[in-house]
Write an enzyme that holds these catalytic residues in place. Sequence first.
Site, short mmCIF file in Angstrom:
data_model
loop_
_atom_site.label_atom_id
_atom_site.label_comp_id
_atom_site.label_asym_id
_atom_site.label_seq_id
_atom_site.Cartn_x
_atom_site.Cartn_y
_atom_site.Cartn_z
CB CYS A 191 16.06 -16.55 16.82
SG CYS A 191 16.34 -15.77 18.31
CD GLU A 220 17.37 -12.65 10.87
OE1 GLU A 220 16.47 -12.46 11.78
OE2 GLU A 220 18.49 -13.31 11.03
CG HIS A 252 19.30 -12.98 14.63
ND1 HIS A 252 17.90 -13.23 14.39
CD2 HIS A 252 18.91 -13.07 16.09
CE1 HIS A 252 16.90 -13.26 15.48
NE2 HIS A 252 17.90 -13.10 16.66
#
Length: 244
Positions: free
Chosen positions: A88, A179, A177
């Site tokens: 990001c 994670e 994203h």
Amino acid sequence: MRFLVFQHIDIEHPGIFRDFFRADGIAWDAVELDAGEKIPAFTGYDALWVMGGPMDVWQEDQHPWLAAEQGAIREAVLERKLPFMGVCLGHQLLGAALGGKVGKAAQAEVGILDVELTDAGRRDPLFDGIATRFKALQWHGAEVAEAPADAVVLAQSPLCRVQAMRIGRHAYGMQYHTELTPATVAEWGEVPAYACALDQTLGQGALPRFDAEARRHMAAFNRDSRRVYDNFMKATGLRQRLAA
């Protein structure tokens, strides 16, 4: 083996990747740049990970450390050839630091949305075993509008032409994203800037719905996170070094 992690808000950490680091016996040090912590020398570190945050690349007046961070990213990627992963804001910082253009997106991308690999992405080792088109969690209003001249664009979406890119053979950036943990959406929803973007894009009171949808996809998110991590470790030579 030890990784260095740049963080820009304490709740945007490596997320599920922490579990993978731990399983591989990899230690990691977080530098909380928004809290005034200083960037250490790269000596002794085997990779650099740069996470997300609520600020924008161009907001150096409010966050002067952004300039030093971009300088550190250039050193790590261009001079030291450290394996690099940016997520990001970290992806955008990689783009800006290496000569690309980062700016406000024409339309914010927030939600569980489609990402599609480019022809180069289908061939890139980072995405080995990943579907050509997959769902990903997006939560951003800025983008890499123009990738650095020597970047290879690996993934795209209808609203964002540079969802993933590679610099050389060792540096990767991902706008979406990967994670995520089951706690991520609820935690990020407490950040005023993120909550505002969520309500503006998905409507007032969207957080519970967004959280529930993310949880429905969590098994697939985490499966792909594991594959991306394993592929990153292999493609950058870190897996071979761990095994030596």
